[in-house]
Design an enzyme around this catalytic site. Structure first.
Site, PDB file in Angstrom:
ATOM      1  N   GLY A  27       0.839  -1.207   0.000  1.00 31.10           N
ATOM      2  CA  GLY A  27       0.000   0.000   0.000  1.00 31.10           C
ATOM      3  C   GLY A  27       0.864   1.242   0.000  1.00 31.10           C
ATOM      4  N   SER A  28       0.459   2.233   0.770  1.00 36.66           N
ATOM      5  CA  SER A  28       1.163   3.521   0.803  1.00 36.66           C
ATOM      6  C   SER A  28       2.656   3.321   1.095  1.00 36.66           C
ATOM      7  CB  SER A  28       0.512   4.422   1.858  1.00 36.66           C
ATOM      8  OG  SER A  28       1.253   5.601   2.049  1.00 36.66           O
ATOM      9  N   GLN A  29       2.985   2.729   2.237  1.00 37.04           N
ATOM     10  CA  GLN A  29       4.394   2.536   2.609  1.00 37.04           C
ATOM     11  C   GLN A  29       5.035   1.419   1.795  1.00 37.04           C
ATOM     12  OE1 GLN A  29       6.371   4.406   4.644  1.00 37.04           O
ATOM     13  NE2 GLN A  29       4.651   5.800   4.970  1.00 37.04           N
ATOM     14  N   ASP A  84      -2.371  -1.816  10.500  1.00 34.77           N
ATOM     15  CA  ASP A  84      -2.003  -2.316  11.827  1.00 34.77           C
ATOM     16  C   ASP A  84      -2.964  -3.378  12.354  1.00 34.77           C
ATOM     17  OD1 ASP A  84       0.330  -0.559  12.314  1.00 34.77           O
ATOM     18  OD2 ASP A  84      -1.172   1.026  12.118  1.00 34.77           O
ATOM     19  N   MET A  85      -4.249  -3.200  12.078  1.00 44.06           N
ATOM     20  CA  MET A  85      -5.248  -4.104  12.662  1.00 44.06           C
ATOM     21  C   MET A  85      -5.222  -5.509  12.060  1.00 44.06           C
ATOM     22  SD  MET A  85      -6.762  -2.967  15.256  1.00 44.06           S
ATOM     23  CE  MET A  85      -5.560  -1.815  15.822  1.00 44.06           C
ATOM     24  N   VAL A  86      -4.618  -5.723  10.902  1.00 51.66           N
ATOM     25  CA  VAL A  86      -4.556  -7.090  10.360  1.00 51.66           C
ATOM     26  C   VAL A  86      -3.181  -7.729  10.564  1.00 51.66           C
ATOM     27  CG1 VAL A  86      -6.353  -6.580   8.662  1.00 51.66           C
ATOM     28  CG2 VAL A  86      -3.972  -6.485   7.954  1.00 51.66           C
ATOM     29  N   HIS A 109       5.470   0.970  12.205  1.00 48.07           N
ATOM     30  CA  HIS A 109       4.765   1.546  13.353  1.00 48.07           C
ATOM     31  C   HIS A 109       4.727   0.454  14.415  1.00 48.07           C
ATOM     32  CE1 HIS A 109       1.954   3.777  15.760  1.00 48.07           C
ATOM     33  NE2 HIS A 109       0.866   3.129  15.382  1.00 48.07           N
ATOM     34  N   GLU A 196      -1.419  12.187  16.315  1.00 49.71           N
ATOM     35  CA  GLU A 196      -2.554  12.129  15.385  1.00 49.71           C
ATOM     36  C   GLU A 196      -3.886  12.369  16.104  1.00 49.71           C
ATOM     37  OE1 GLU A 196      -1.469   8.451  13.604  1.00 49.71           O
ATOM     38  OE2 GLU A 196      -2.625   7.194  14.956  1.00 49.71           O
ATOM     39  N   GLU A 228     -12.631  31.091   6.194  1.00 50.76           N
ATOM     40  CA  GLU A 228     -11.876  31.570   7.354  1.00 50.76           C
ATOM     41  C   GLU A 228     -11.372  30.443   8.249  1.00 50.76           C
ATOM     42  OE1 GLU A 228     -10.642  34.420   7.792  1.00 50.76           O
ATOM     43  OE2 GLU A 228     -11.730  35.439   6.190  1.00 50.76           O
TER      44      GLU A 228
END
Ligand code: NAD
Ligand code: MG
Ligand code: MG
Ligand code: MG
Ligand code: MG
Length: 337
Positions: A27-29, A84-86, A109, A196, A228
């Site tokens: 995936g991302s990483q 992380d959860m899997v 992580h 986070e 704003e």
């Protein structure tokens, strides 16, 4: 004393020479690490299911692929880059039965280790390499000959090679060009979760929403409130990012600056700080992790309900319409990982 920042010259030449790296989770990483390490001359295999999205991306990237269990079997360093959860299931089903003796388990992580979702086999090194940026930046900076600063940590050194493995992997990923900072699994995990929750994703979002709501409830037009309280935040964050709080102070008007120092501490008060401390304690004592794991096991009903409420909030409706007019946002990005 300031923390040591390690760069390429500080890393033993050939720190991970001849070691095969399996990337589990493309995936991302995972996608960024795999390509960077391969381009650095390492023997990389992506452990992906044939025909799945990860397999398609890896094939398009020219990264060798194998079924996850096969990829693990030949590897000296196994990077677990799934959500992380899997990770607990992936470790139990794919890694533990197939990893060779003395291999290293590498995380981006520390959640699975700190909250004991995974208890690695006694013979395995346990290390961490966490770039301080999303995968697409990690890849892009590497391609420019630069790199994203990264954290590394050693949780368990069974082979005597763990630190070299972490530093060598981080270097191959471009992290030592950006600079490597040593941490521990506990420090990385607890500070990442706190940042986070309290500041970046949780705190900033609530500050924006409540500021917007305050203006709208007082009768101001929602579109004006959107600009704003949400839109202009990027200008401020860019100044923080480029030159800290001083640069922000330097670029805003005198009036904005006086209002900022006079009113800011009245919004984020000692009471807010006390709540931050509670949030940190719940991260440290495992309460947050237990809640998040239980939420996953229950099928994430509360999580989905909270996200739905955010999606349906007025600021989101107003923002979607205004952003259609921002042509610069609609230029195509590189294909998402
Ligand atoms: P992601 O969601 O982008 O990608 C996860 C990949 O794992 C996907 O390719 C998915 O298909 C695959 N996957 C999902 N379930 C799987 C399973 N059961 N078996 C095999 N593969 C499976 O994840 P990410 O954001 O890259 O996060 C990976 C790790 O990196 C996490 O530990 C995260 O905390 C950490 N991290 C992420 C970032 C970030 O910016 N995204 C930064 C630093 C660290
Ligand atoms: Mg983080
Ligand atoms: Mg995080
Ligand atoms: Mg303004
Ligand atoms: Mg102003």
């Amino acid at each position: 004393m300031a923390i040591t920042i390690y760069t390429n010259e500080d890393i033993k030449p050939g720190a991970i020479a001849g070691q095969r790296i399996a990337i589990i989770g493309y995936g991302s990483q995972g996608r960024a690490h795999a390509q960077n390490l391969k381009d650095s001359g390492h023997d990389v295999v992506a452990g992906v299911r044939h025909g799945g999205t990860g397999w398609k991306h890896a094939t398009a990237d020219g990264v060798p692929t194998a079924e996850p269990a096969e990829a693990v079997k030949g590897a000296d360093i196994i990077a677990i880059l799934t959500p992380d959860m899997v990770q607990g299931d992936v470790y139990r089903d794919i890694i533990e039965p197939n990893a060779k003796e003395g291999s290293a388990l590498l995380f981006a992580h520390g959640f699975s280790i700190i909250y004991e979702r995974i208890t690695p086999r006694e013979d395995m090194d346990v290390i961490l390499v966490a770039p301080k940026g999303p995968g697409d930046l990690v890849r892009r900076e590497f391609q420019r000959g630069r790199g994203v600063p990264s954290l590394f940590a050693v949780e368990k050194d069974v082979t005597g090679k763990a630190r070299d493995r972490a530093m060598g992997y981080a270097k191959g990923n471009g992290g030592a060009t950006g600079g490597l900072l040593e941490t521990t699994f506990r420090e990385e995990t607890e500070t990442d979760l706190f940042g986070e929750q309290a500041v970046l994703c949780g705190g900033a979002k609530e500050l924006v929403i409540q500021g917007f709501n305050t203006l709208v409830e007082a009768g101001y037009q929602p579109e004006i409130a959107y600009f704003e309280c949400l839109h202009e935040l990027k200008l401020i964050v860019d100044l923080f990012y480029e030159g800290g709080i001083s640069k922000m102070h330097h670029f805003i008007s005198e009036t904005a600056k006086y209002g900022a120092v006079a009113s800011g501490p009245r919004v984020v008060t000692e009471e807010t700080k006390a709540r931050m401390k509670t949030i940190l304690e719940e991260i440290q004592d495992g309460t947050f992790a237990r809640n998040w794991i239980a939420e996953n096991e229950a099928g994430k009903p509360q999580y989905e309900a909270w996200l739905k409420a955010d999606r349906e909030s007025q600021i989101e409706q107003v923002g979607a319409r205004l952003r259609e007019r921002m042509a610069w946002l609609n230029t195509p990005k590189a294909e998402a990982a």
